[in-house]
Design a protein around this motif. Structure first.
Motif, PDB file in Angstrom:
ATOM      1  N   THR A 102      68.191  46.148  51.007  1.00  0.00           N
ATOM      2  CA  THR A 102      69.458  46.446  50.337  1.00  0.00           C
ATOM      3  C   THR A 102      69.954  47.801  50.835  1.00  0.00           C
ATOM      4  OG1 THR A 102      68.362  47.508  48.445  1.00  0.00           O
ATOM      5  CG2 THR A 102      68.851  45.158  48.247  1.00  0.00           C
ATOM      6  N   GLU A 148      77.429  47.563  47.803  1.00  0.00           N
ATOM      7  CA  GLU A 148      75.993  47.299  47.866  1.00  0.00           C
ATOM      8  C   GLU A 148      75.765  45.963  48.580  1.00  0.00           C
ATOM      9  OE1 GLU A 148      71.949  48.426  46.890  1.00  0.00           O
ATOM     10  OE2 GLU A 148      73.861  49.496  46.841  1.00  0.00           O
ATOM     11  N   ASP A 200      73.214  43.006  49.832  1.00  0.00           N
ATOM     12  CA  ASP A 200      71.929  42.351  49.619  1.00  0.00           C
ATOM     13  C   ASP A 200      71.531  41.651  50.924  1.00  0.00           C
ATOM     14  OD1 ASP A 200      69.697  40.954  48.898  1.00  0.00           O
ATOM     15  OD2 ASP A 200      70.660  39.776  47.311  1.00  0.00           O
ATOM     16  N   THR A 233      68.346  40.787  51.504  1.00  0.00           N
ATOM     17  CA  THR A 233      66.995  40.308  51.236  1.00  0.00           C
ATOM     18  C   THR A 233      66.634  39.141  52.153  1.00  0.00           C
ATOM     19  OG1 THR A 233      67.244  40.967  48.927  1.00  0.00           O
ATOM     20  CG2 THR A 233      65.443  39.458  49.447  1.00  0.00           C
TER      21      THR A 233
END
Length: 414
Positions: A129, A136, A138, A140
């Motif tokens: 992240t 922000e 992500d 992942t």
């Protein structure tokens, strides 16, 4: 043997075709389609090799993936002549062959300063992240969509290259930390070994990035292959208006010859003595990339492309039209193209004999400088003949891509 045959191509007797602008632009589109089809086929082979590396990392599977990447460069580099004159290709090309790149965006690199690019040392493989432009992110799961829509050219910075051949090259070889000395990148297979024995950290994410980037390359090449199909928009753009098609073909030949290859990819690196300006800098494959660029330019002029399976796509060509208009010029341009392929072939031969392209860039190396400048000078000479061909065919003058390294070298050091 294949290299020798390529050098002899235009000297051999070739079939004579009835040349009209309509027929020539059909050949041009047919060669584009075949070249992108071969690029797609070899990328799919790379995809298979990458999957095998990830499933069972070893010296052997890493070597096989690297070999597949090198093989994939052969047809793709011959396709670069379709840039510059075809907006569909130009709008797409940065997704597959952008360079140079700030590779620290993707993975670990040797300690360095980030410089002006705040993302140059992001290392997304180690950073699931992060914040990008106040948002922000992500990361992942590393997917083709994340690479294409978020990471590639992040923050509008061209050096943030996250996709394409060179991102994959970096992941397979790692950084080349040898400067202008011998040796390419030397990433160990253990960088992909998930669980015990992993080196470099985050081996699962590194494997995920490599697979996603390779899958994305295949998808991008599938798109471009469709663009040149019988009903594709790239084919339509050059065949429905044959004059525009001839202009596109000559623009690609001249701009790749002069500003891009002779200038940005060759003369600039020599002026700076900088291996970071080397096109295939992680793998030390630049000699092949330059050579097949030169072959691709000649393919378009002669209307003849030898496919990866050995079959030939050919038809009425620019060479036929120029010969009808000015036989002396047609012969001169063919000779110039042979001369540039031979000069680039000399670089290729030297590299295969142990003097890698980045070694040729070393300051105070007259042999390396002579090899590179012979290529540069041959490419500049053929550009002048291409320009004359535009006039001979009664076409509007073309402003080929330039380079400060050729047009204003002092600006390079300001």
């Amino acid at each position: 043997m294949r290299f020798a045959l390529l050098l002899l191509t235009s000297a051999l007797a070739t079939p004579s075709f009835a040349a009209t602008p309509e027929a020539v632009t059909q050949t041009y589109a047919d060669i584009a389609l075949a070249t992108y089809q071969d690029s797609l086929t070899t990328a799919q082979s790379l995809q298979t090799a990458v999957s095998a590396l990830i499933a069972a990392p070893s010296d052997e599977t890493l070597a096989a993936a690297r070999s597949a990447w090198l093989a994939a460069r052969v047809p793709y580099q011959q396709s670069e002549v379709f840039r510059f004159g075809n907006p569909i290709v130009d709008d797409w090309e940065g997704r597959v062959n952008a360079w140079p790149l700030d590779e620290g965006l993707i993975d670990y690199v040797a300690p360095a300063e980030a410089g002006e690019n705040a993302l140059a040392l992001l290392n997304v493989i180690a950073t699931p992240t992060f914040t990008l432009s106040g948002t922000e992110i992500d990361a992942t799961t590393i997917t083709p969509t994340l690479i294409a829509t978020t990471l590639h050219e992040a923050d509008g910075i061209e050096a943030n290259v996250a996709s394409g051949y060179h991102a994959i090259e970096f992941l397979l070889w790692g950084q080349d930390l040898n400067g202008t000395g011998p040796g390419a990148g030397n990433r160990p297979y253990t960088d992909f070994l998930q669980g015990d024995g992993c080196t470099g950290g985050n081996c699962d994410r590194r494997a995920g990035y490599l697979q996603a980037a390779t899958d994305l390359l295949v998808a991008d090449l599938t798109e471009m292959t469709a663009n040149w199909s019988d009903t594709g928009p790239a084919r339509a753009a050059v065949t429905t208006d044959p004059t525009a098609g001839l202009m596109a073909a000559l623009t690609g030949m001249g701009s790749l010859s002069y500003g891009e290859l002779a200038g940005e990819r060759m003369k600039l690196g020599l002026l700076l003595n900088d291996p970071e300006e080397e096109h295939d800098c992680f793998s030390d494959n630049t000699h092949n990339s330059h050579f097949y660029d030169g072959v691709g330019i000649r393919n378009v002029y002669l209307g003849r492309y030898t496919r990866i399976d050995g079959s030939v796509v050919e038809g009425p060509a620019l060479a036929d039209l120029v010969s009808d208009a000015d036989p002396t010029l047609a012969a001169q341009l063919a000779a110039d193209l042979d001369a540039s392929v031979n000069a680039l072939g000399a670089i290729k031969s030297a590299a295969e004999g142990g003097m890698a392209y980045d070694q040729m860039l070393a300051p105070g190396d007259p042999a390396g400088e002579a090899l590179i400048m012979a290529g540069v000078n041959a490419l500049v000479a053929q550009t002048a003949s291409i320009d004359r061909a535009v006039t001979a065919l009664g076409l509007t003058k073309i402003g080929f891509e330039g380079s400060d390294s050729l047009d204003n070298p002092n600006a390079i050091f300001q």
